[in-house]
Design an enzyme around this catalytic site. Structure first.
Site, PDB file in Angstrom:
ATOM      1  N   LYS A 153       7.654  -7.901 111.586  1.00 36.15           N
ATOM      2  CA  LYS A 153       7.877  -6.835 110.791  1.00 36.15           C
ATOM      3  C   LYS A 153       7.197  -5.566 111.454  1.00 36.15           C
ATOM      4  CE  LYS A 153       6.231  -9.152 107.631  1.00 36.15           C
ATOM      5  NZ  LYS A 153       6.182 -10.719 108.017  1.00 36.15           N
ATOM      6  N   ILE A 154       5.851  -5.730 112.139  1.00 33.39           N
ATOM      7  CA  ILE A 154       5.228  -4.638 112.629  1.00 33.39           C
ATOM      8  C   ILE A 154       5.858  -4.092 114.213  1.00 33.39           C
ATOM      9  CG2 ILE A 154       2.940  -3.698 113.512  1.00 33.39           C
ATOM     10  CD1 ILE A 154       1.662  -5.310 111.378  1.00 33.39           C
ATOM     11  N   ASP A 173       9.087 -12.255 122.515  1.00 31.30           N
ATOM     12  CA  ASP A 173       8.684 -13.129 121.378  1.00 31.30           C
ATOM     13  C   ASP A 173       9.481 -14.419 121.226  1.00 31.30           C
ATOM     14  OD1 ASP A 173       8.836 -14.205 118.675  1.00 31.30           O
ATOM     15  OD2 ASP A 173       8.135 -11.964 117.823  1.00 31.30           O
ATOM     16  N   CYS A 204       1.644  -9.650 117.838  1.00 31.79           N
ATOM     17  CA  CYS A 204       1.699 -11.100 117.575  1.00 31.79           C
ATOM     18  C   CYS A 204       0.613 -11.831 116.740  1.00 31.79           C
ATOM     19  CB  CYS A 204       1.864 -11.911 118.762  1.00 31.79           C
ATOM     20  SG  CYS A 204       0.523 -11.882 120.014  1.00 31.79           S
ATOM     21  N   PRO A 205       0.635 -12.800 116.022  1.00 27.19           N
ATOM     22  CA  PRO A 205      -0.538 -13.268 115.129  1.00 27.19           C
ATOM     23  C   PRO A 205      -1.529 -13.729 116.186  1.00 27.19           C
ATOM     24  CG  PRO A 205       1.554 -14.655 114.807  1.00 27.19           C
ATOM     25  CD  PRO A 205       1.878 -13.706 115.858  1.00 27.19           C
ATOM     26  N   SER A 232      -3.427  -6.224 116.658  1.00 22.32           N
ATOM     27  CA  SER A 232      -3.016  -7.732 116.047  1.00 22.32           C
ATOM     28  C   SER A 232      -4.336  -8.184 115.526  1.00 22.32           C
ATOM     29  CB  SER A 232      -2.043  -8.390 117.047  1.00 22.32           C
ATOM     30  OG  SER A 232      -2.710  -8.658 118.295  1.00 22.32           O
ATOM     31  N   ARG A 233      -4.996  -9.125 116.641  1.00 21.04           N
ATOM     32  CA  ARG A 233      -6.224  -9.747 116.162  1.00 21.04           C
ATOM     33  C   ARG A 233      -7.087  -9.862 117.248  1.00 21.04           C
ATOM     34  NH1 ARG A 233      -5.415  -8.799 111.683  1.00 21.04           N
ATOM     35  NH2 ARG A 233      -5.154 -10.073 109.813  1.00 21.04           N
ATOM     36  N   ASP A 257      -7.710  -1.661 117.827  1.00 18.98           N
ATOM     37  CA  ASP A 257      -8.125  -1.509 116.345  1.00 18.98           C
ATOM     38  C   ASP A 257      -8.774  -2.961 115.887  1.00 18.98           C
ATOM     39  OD1 ASP A 257      -7.848  -0.172 113.843  1.00 18.98           O
ATOM     40  OD2 ASP A 257      -6.574  -1.655 113.220  1.00 18.98           O
ATOM     41  N   GLU A 262     -15.495  -8.649 115.963  1.00 16.70           N
ATOM     42  CA  GLU A 262     -15.507  -7.686 114.991  1.00 16.70           C
ATOM     43  C   GLU A 262     -16.308  -7.772 113.769  1.00 16.70           C
ATOM     44  OE1 GLU A 262     -11.205  -6.796 114.322  1.00 16.70           O
ATOM     45  OE2 GLU A 262     -11.606  -7.369 112.300  1.00 16.70           O
ATOM     46  N   HIS A 294     -10.557  -1.692 112.734  1.00 17.53           N
ATOM     47  CA  HIS A 294      -9.495  -2.276 111.880  1.00 17.53           C
ATOM     48  C   HIS A 294      -9.026  -1.415 110.640  1.00 17.53           C
ATOM     49  CE1 HIS A 294      -8.189  -6.625 111.543  1.00 17.53           C
ATOM     50  NE2 HIS A 294      -7.468  -5.900 110.549  1.00 17.53           N
TER      51      HIS A 294
END
Ligand code: NAD
Length: 333
Positions: A153-154, A173, A204-205, A232-233, A257, A262, A294
């Site tokens: 989606k993002i 992907d 990606c996750p 993402s993470r 971000d 974190e 974040h």
């Protein structure tokens, strides 16, 4: 339903109370959820958690023994939850899969533009009465190549925005997205994306497969001096490898971000405290690094939607025993 809301800030309370409209009883708990703070859930039947809460087996066990039957995440990512443990304890896990992918995608683009045109440095200079342009040289985004890693989606919205800038968009992907191809992106392998992109943006996750996806070897594959964005993470990148890449010039600029460690830093005011994380402190010394805490999701539109869907998940669970947006271990295999 009585819901213990962990890691809650005043803005969470505002949006959740507005969406709830008195339907459920929300108990706001500021500390992060872990095996110790889980006891604060007390007689709640549901727990509402956020990105840095620790929903490991131990925490879930403490919650289950207090009668918690629902964990509802007010975020899309669910890497912080031990889903197998939740299943064995009979705890349903819900999330908000899509609140506003635009909020996060637009923040990624904000980081790109800030780094490219050195807005962070320019703004500080002008406030000091320094109108020199030395060191502020940017580049046209038009005709540059942007690599989007993860085109869900993002990532799809980032691809569309960058196509709008006149960029060539490369995508990687494991599950290509036809809408992304329609937006003008070309799917390539990850090494091809890394060596062919002026800007690499990660969407990606965090999974076992994507942990440290951008490591020392990946940095070596990147175009020399390219820009890297991670929204993402944190653990999708190896931060120490990025620092070495910044020092050598392999990475020309870096926008983050999210950050691997974190949870001990973000979402709190530490301006009167010494930062003990030396890796993070080193990142802050680079003029070509911009870090936000974040906040990709943090728009009025996204917060309104997160609160609305969270309340819907809880109401549906109370009425039917099911949630609107479940996350289960079965769906991951
Ligand atoms: P999504 O599920 O719609 O898309 C994720 C995409 O990543 C999918 O297309 C998936 O196939 C792809 N993917 C999976 N493994 C991959 C791999 N090894 N390499 C490349 N791609 C891979 O998710 P989304 O809504 O687009 O969100 C993406 C991530 O953004 C979330 O998982 C979350 O970690 C992060 N996020 C950050 C913020 C923020 O505020 N910074 C907010 C929301 C989400």
């Amino acid at each position: 339903m009585r819901v213990a809301v962990f890691s809650s800030k005043p803005y969470d309370r505002d949006f959740l109370d507005a969406a709830n409209n008195g339907r459920h009883v929300f108990v706001y708990i500021e500390p992060r959820l872990d095996a110790y703070t889980a006891y604060a859930a007390n007689d709640a039947q549901a727990v509402c958690a956020f990105v840095n809460d620790h929903l490991d087996a131990q925490t879930l066990d403490v919650l289950a023994r207090q009668g918690v039957r629902l964990v509802t995440l007010r975020c899309a990512g669910f890497n912080q939850v031990d889903l197998a443990a939740a299943k064995s304890l009979g705890i349903t896990v819900a999330r908000v899969p899509e609140y506003s992918p635009h909020s996060v995608a637009e923040h990624a683009v904000a980081l790109m533009l800030t780094l490219n045109r050195k807005i962070h440095r320019a703004s500080a200079r002008v406030r000091e009465g320094n109108f020199s342009l030395d060191g502020l040289l940017g580049f046209d985004m038009h005709r540059k190549t942007v690599g989007v890693v993860g085109t869900g989606k993002i990532g799809l919205i980032v691809a569309r925005i960058m196509a709008g800038f006149g960029c060539k968009v490369l995508a990687y992907d494991p599950y290509p997205n036809a809408d992304c191809v329609a937006a003008g992106a070309s799917y390539v392998t990850l090494p091809e994306l890394l060596c062919g992109s002026d800007i690499v943006s990660l969407h990606c996750p965090l999974t076992p497969d994507t942990h440290h996806l951008i490591d020392e070897a990946a940095v070596r594959q990147m175009r020399h001096g390219a820009m890297l964005i991670n929204i993402s993470r944190g653990a999708v990148v190896d931060t120490r490898a990025l620092i070495r890449g910044l020092k050598s010039g392999a990475i020309g600029s870096l926008g983050l971000d999210v950050y691997e460690e974190e949870e001990n830093l973000f979402f709190q005011d530490l301006s009167n405290t010494l930062i003990n994380d030396d890796v993070f402190a080193r990142l802050l010394t680079f003029p070509n690094v911009v870090i936000t805490g974040h906040q990709g999701f943090f728009t009025e539109d996204a917060m309104t939607e997160i609160a609305k869907v969270t309340v819907e998940n809880i109401t549906q669970f109370e009425e039917t025993g099911l949630v609107l947006y479940p996350v289960s271990v079965e769906r991951l295999v």
